[in-house]
Structures are given as C-alpha cells and as structure tokens.
Design a protein around this motif. Structure first.
Motif: not given
Length: 103
Positions: A52, A54-55, A58-61, A84
């Motif tokens: 995964t 993530l930013s 914690g935002q999943q990109l 990231y």
C-alpha cells in the motif's frame, strides 16, 4: 545526578523490537524517483502480501496484492512531489518504509 553532586549510571540494556530484521528484507528503490518505485519482496517467504502507498497523514493512495519472492513496480508518476510511505502487510509481517517522489 543527585542534589549532592554525585552521579550514578544504570546498566546498559539492549532492546530488540524485532522489526529491524523484517525491514531489511523489504527493499524499495530507486528513491528518490520520478515515476516508478520497485518494491522487492524477494527475501520474504512465499505467501500473499498487500503493498500500500500512503501519504504521510495515512491516506491510502494505492494498494496492490503481491507474493513473497517477487518484485512489485509501483507507478507513482501521478503523485505530487513529496515523501510517501509504502506499507507491506502479510500474515506475520507489517513493515513501513518511505520514499521520495520527485516532480
């Protein structure tokens, strides 16, 4: 240091959190990168893993399924420049590493 000026030292202790060994088995390269970052799971046991991107908040990109013993190419060209995280999760593994995305 005590109020009377005397000093004492505690014994040295070793703390082994077990994660350092796992982190070494996952390689992320090249970093910094402009378009693709390779995530090598070649040193991990066979089995399913989730990779995964993530930013830093914690935002999943992105998320991909992968197998141990393989390499996964992550296309990060559309992401803005910055730092990231890549999280690799498996049955007994949870490793997070960072990479730098160039413009």
């Amino acid at each position: 240091m005590d109020f009377d000026g005397t000093a004492t030292y505690s014994p040295v202790r070793v703390a082994d959190f077990g994660r350092a060994k796992e982190a070494v088995r996952v390689l992320l390269y090249p970093t910094p990168t402009a378009a693709l970052v390779a995530c090598s799971l070649a040193l991990l046991p066979t089995g399913p893993y989730t990779v995964t991107v993530l930013s830093l908040v914690g935002q999943q990109l992105q998320a991909r399924a992968a197998l141990g013993g393989q390499e996964v190419d992550l296309n990060v060209a559309a992401l803005p420049a910055g730092v990231y995280l890549v999280r690799i999760q498996g049955a007994a593994l949870n490793v997070t590493q960072r990479f730098v995305k160039l413009q």
